[in-house]
Design a protein around this motif. Structure first.
Motif, PDB file in Angstrom:
ATOM      1  N   GLU A 220       0.834  -1.144   0.018  1.00 39.05           N
ATOM      2  CA  GLU A 220       0.089   0.000   0.114  1.00 39.05           C
ATOM      3  C   GLU A 220       0.964   1.358  -0.122  1.00 39.05           C
ATOM      4  O   GLU A 220       1.446   1.557   1.062  1.00 39.05           O
ATOM      5  N   ARG A 221       0.971   2.029  -1.124  1.00 41.11           N
ATOM      6  CA  ARG A 221       1.747   3.037  -1.180  1.00 41.11           C
ATOM      7  C   ARG A 221       1.439   4.168  -0.325  1.00 41.11           C
ATOM      8  O   ARG A 221       0.311   4.509  -0.029  1.00 41.11           O
ATOM      9  N   HIS A 222       2.442   4.813   0.239  1.00 41.82           N
ATOM     10  CA  HIS A 222       2.081   5.957   1.189  1.00 41.82           C
ATOM     11  C   HIS A 222       1.826   7.091   0.378  1.00 41.82           C
ATOM     12  O   HIS A 222       2.572   7.588  -0.499  1.00 41.82           O
ATOM     13  N   VAL A 223       0.738   7.813   0.933  1.00 44.37           N
ATOM     14  CA  VAL A 223       0.098   8.977   0.320  1.00 44.37           C
ATOM     15  C   VAL A 223       0.931  10.126   1.059  1.00 44.37           C
ATOM     16  O   VAL A 223       0.726  10.439   2.327  1.00 44.37           O
ATOM     17  N   GLN A 224       1.710  11.279   0.300  1.00 41.60           N
ATOM     18  CA  GLN A 224       2.213  12.162   1.055  1.00 41.60           C
ATOM     19  C   GLN A 224       1.202  13.275   1.397  1.00 41.60           C
ATOM     20  O   GLN A 224       0.177  13.553   1.120  1.00 41.60           O
ATOM     21  N   VAL A 225       1.693  13.730   2.762  1.00 45.50           N
ATOM     22  CA  VAL A 225       0.740  14.628   3.516  1.00 45.50           C
ATOM     23  C   VAL A 225       0.636  16.023   2.719  1.00 45.50           C
ATOM     24  O   VAL A 225       2.137  16.432   2.132  1.00 45.50           O
ATOM     25  N   LYS A 226      -0.231  16.710   2.618  1.00 43.16           N
ATOM     26  CA  LYS A 226      -0.396  17.806   1.843  1.00 43.16           C
ATOM     27  C   LYS A 226       0.341  19.065   2.693  1.00 43.16           C
ATOM     28  O   LYS A 226       0.152  19.128   3.771  1.00 43.16           O
ATOM     29  N   GLY A 227       1.419  19.889   1.926  1.00 43.28           N
ATOM     30  CA  GLY A 227       2.102  20.926   2.388  1.00 43.28           C
ATOM     31  C   GLY A 227       2.535  20.750   3.862  1.00 43.28           C
ATOM     32  O   GLY A 227       3.102  19.646   4.184  1.00 43.28           O
ATOM     33  N   ALA A 228       2.302  21.771   4.789  1.00 42.66           N
ATOM     34  CA  ALA A 228       2.764  21.583   5.984  1.00 42.66           C
ATOM     35  C   ALA A 228       1.723  21.039   7.019  1.00 42.66           C
ATOM     36  O   ALA A 228       1.519  21.686   8.156  1.00 42.66           O
ATOM     37  N   ALA A 229       0.537  20.455   6.674  1.00 45.25           N
ATOM     38  CA  ALA A 229      -0.381  20.007   7.571  1.00 45.25           C
ATOM     39  C   ALA A 229      -0.043  19.177   8.553  1.00 45.25           C
ATOM     40  O   ALA A 229       0.782  18.408   8.428  1.00 45.25           O
ATOM     41  N   SER A 230      -0.517  19.560   9.786  1.00 45.23           N
ATOM     42  CA  SER A 230      -0.029  18.896  10.839  1.00 45.23           C
ATOM     43  C   SER A 230      -1.668  18.485  11.757  1.00 45.23           C
ATOM     44  O   SER A 230      -2.462  19.082  11.665  1.00 45.23           O
ATOM     45  N   PRO A 231      -1.118  17.213  12.202  1.00 42.60           N
ATOM     46  CA  PRO A 231      -2.342  16.521  12.912  1.00 42.60           C
ATOM     47  C   PRO A 231      -2.878  17.231  14.094  1.00 42.60           C
ATOM     48  O   PRO A 231      -4.083  17.032  14.666  1.00 42.60           O
ATOM     49  N   ASP A 232      -1.916  18.283  14.602  1.00 43.75           N
ATOM     50  CA  ASP A 232      -2.511  19.029  15.816  1.00 43.75           C
ATOM     51  C   ASP A 232      -3.014  20.200  15.406  1.00 43.75           C
ATOM     52  O   ASP A 232      -3.454  21.047  16.279  1.00 43.75           O
ATOM     53  N   ASP A 233      -3.461  20.494  14.056  1.00 44.71           N
ATOM     54  CA  ASP A 233      -4.204  21.778  13.698  1.00 44.71           C
ATOM     55  C   ASP A 233      -5.785  21.395  13.787  1.00 44.71           C
ATOM     56  O   ASP A 233      -5.938  20.529  13.016  1.00 44.71           O
ATOM     57  N   PRO A 234      -6.452  22.103  14.673  1.00 45.21           N
ATOM     58  CA  PRO A 234      -7.911  21.767  14.888  1.00 45.21           C
ATOM     59  C   PRO A 234      -8.777  21.961  13.276  1.00 45.21           C
ATOM     60  O   PRO A 234      -9.612  21.205  13.258  1.00 45.21           O
ATOM     61  N   ALA A 235      -8.265  22.834  12.484  1.00 44.65           N
ATOM     62  CA  ALA A 235      -8.852  23.302  11.373  1.00 44.65           C
ATOM     63  C   ALA A 235      -8.669  22.175  10.403  1.00 44.65           C
ATOM     64  O   ALA A 235      -9.330  22.033   9.475  1.00 44.65           O
ATOM     65  N   LEU A 236      -7.754  21.400  10.575  1.00 47.14           N
ATOM     66  CA  LEU A 236      -7.531  20.347   9.440  1.00 47.14           C
ATOM     67  C   LEU A 236      -8.072  18.734  10.244  1.00 47.14           C
ATOM     68  O   LEU A 236      -7.453  17.883   9.657  1.00 47.14           O
ATOM     69  N   ALA A 237      -8.688  18.763  11.232  1.00 45.75           N
ATOM     70  CA  ALA A 237      -9.401  17.714  11.713  1.00 45.75           C
ATOM     71  C   ALA A 237      -9.945  16.513  10.671  1.00 45.75           C
ATOM     72  O   ALA A 237      -9.773  15.408  10.801  1.00 45.75           O
ATOM     73  N   GLU A 238     -10.787  17.169   9.834  1.00 47.24           N
ATOM     74  CA  GLU A 238     -11.331  16.247   8.897  1.00 47.24           C
ATOM     75  C   GLU A 238     -10.546  15.730   7.847  1.00 47.24           C
ATOM     76  O   GLU A 238     -10.599  14.692   7.489  1.00 47.24           O
ATOM     77  N   TYR A 239      -9.691  16.505   7.531  1.00 44.93           N
ATOM     78  CA  TYR A 239      -8.593  15.928   6.478  1.00 44.93           C
ATOM     79  C   TYR A 239      -7.633  14.953   7.179  1.00 44.93           C
ATOM     80  O   TYR A 239      -7.733  13.987   6.462  1.00 44.93           O
TER      81      TYR A 239
END
Length: 347
Positions: A220-239
């Motif tokens: 299963e090939r790894h899909v690169q994270v978009k830009g500087a997206a951080s899992p700690d950013d509440p605005a990107l919770a859905e992503y």
């Protein structure tokens, strides 16, 4: 766990210091800008991909200057500038360019450590039976294969299956030194996994349990994270939630099909079968995940349909939490009119 967390805090902003720049608009938003270096970091392990040796030297100098006020410095014994044609190891992977094509593979050191561990486990299991071998090695195999399934590993997985077969056969010969070869192969090897046309699967004749193979884990090939997206950013919770939903756990195809058909939910109480947390980040963590989440929390249960018990592996088969299953069985004992077939645990 505290040390990596503190390092993530201390090294936050390293990408900007290295000169990494991302597209901020257009269809290529989130992708690295032309000519920009690419930085990969996990805790204090850092790899920076540059376009030239001169740029690599400049990036190293900038990072050394950026680290100094934080009381940090490069370990010069482990820090080096190399050409991709030579390759380098990081986090158990080898990154190297082969004839203009970049390939990421498990490092030779990681493979050597696995071989040594498998050999040591088999020596320690000489006094055990086939079930002890299966219970001990299955989490190791699943964990290691799950960690390296995102890179070029298919050929290596097949080679490891061959290596493990030799260890298993040697274990069986030691256990039954007075038995002929055909007796040993007939007792311990066969088509234990009925979903695969493989007659050389190690298993236990009494229980039907079997040892999984490295090559059964799909790449299963790894899909690169978009830009500087951080899992700690509440605005990107859905992503991040959608991204984690796409990560397939290291389960067999039939179990994955059941998991998908149920939308990842337990049919008894509606809770998620698997945790939606960040996937494990090392072979050991995957091994622990398999033991703590999959083997202890999920069972294959055959639900009834109009009061009749369902047959194994038909439309009545469902995945449920073991705790939900126990609660349901308790209700059945109080209300005998609702009958269910006996469930079996995942291998």
């Amino acid at each position: 766990m505290l040390s990596p967390c503190l390092l993530n805090v201390a090294l936050h902003g390293l990408e900007e210091a290295a000169g990494v720049r991302y597209q901020t608009s257009g269809t290529r938003a989130g992708q690295v800008m032309p000519g920009s270096p690419v930085a990969i970091r996990y805790a204090d392990d850092v790899a920076v991909l540059c376009h030239s040796q001169e740029q690599a030297g400049q990036v190293k100098a900038r990072l050394a200057e950026w680290l100094a006020p934080r009381g940090l410095a490069f370990n010069e014994d482990k820090t080096k500038i190399v050409c991709l044609d030579e390759g380098f190891d990081t986090l158990g992977f080898n990154v190297r360019r082969y004839d203009r094509k970049l390939l990421i593979k498990p490092s030779k050191a990681a493979v050597r450590r696995l071989r040594e561990r498998l050999a040591a486990e088999m020596r320690a299991l000489r006094g055990g039976n086939a079930m002890a071998v299966i219970a001990r090695l299955n989490p190791i195999i699943r964990g290691w294969a799950a960690y390296y399934r995102g890179v070029v590993s298919s050929r290596l997985f097949r080679w490891l299956d061959s290596y493990l077969f030799k260890l298993l056969y040697k274990w069986a010969r030691w256990r039954h030194s007075n038995k002929p070869k055909f007796w040993i192969t007939g007792r311990y090897f066969g088509k234990f996994n009925k979903f695969r046309d493989d007659h050389w699967v190690f298993g236990d004749r009494d229980s039907g349990a079997y040892l999984v193979k490295f090559s059964w884990t799909a790449i299963e090939r790894h899909v690169q994270v978009k830009g500087a997206a951080s899992p700690d950013d509440p605005a990107l919770a859905e992503y991040w939630a959608k991204r984690r939903e796409k990560v397939k756990p290291p389960l067999d195809r039939y179990t994955l099909w059941l998991l998908t058909s149920q939308h990842g939910l337990c049919p008894l109480y509606g809770d998620y079968l698997l945790s939606a947390d960040q996937p494990p980040q090392s072979p050991r963590q995957w091994e622990t995940w398999w033991l703590s989440v999959t083997r202890k929390a999920i069972a294959a249960s055959y639900l009834t349909h109009h009061g009749k018990p369902g047959l194994p592996h038909d439309d009545h088969t469902r995945l449920v939490h073991a705790s939900c299953q126990r609660a349901s069985q308790a209700r059945q004992r109080r209300n005998p009119e609702f009958q269910r077939a006996t469930p079996s645990r995942l291998a």
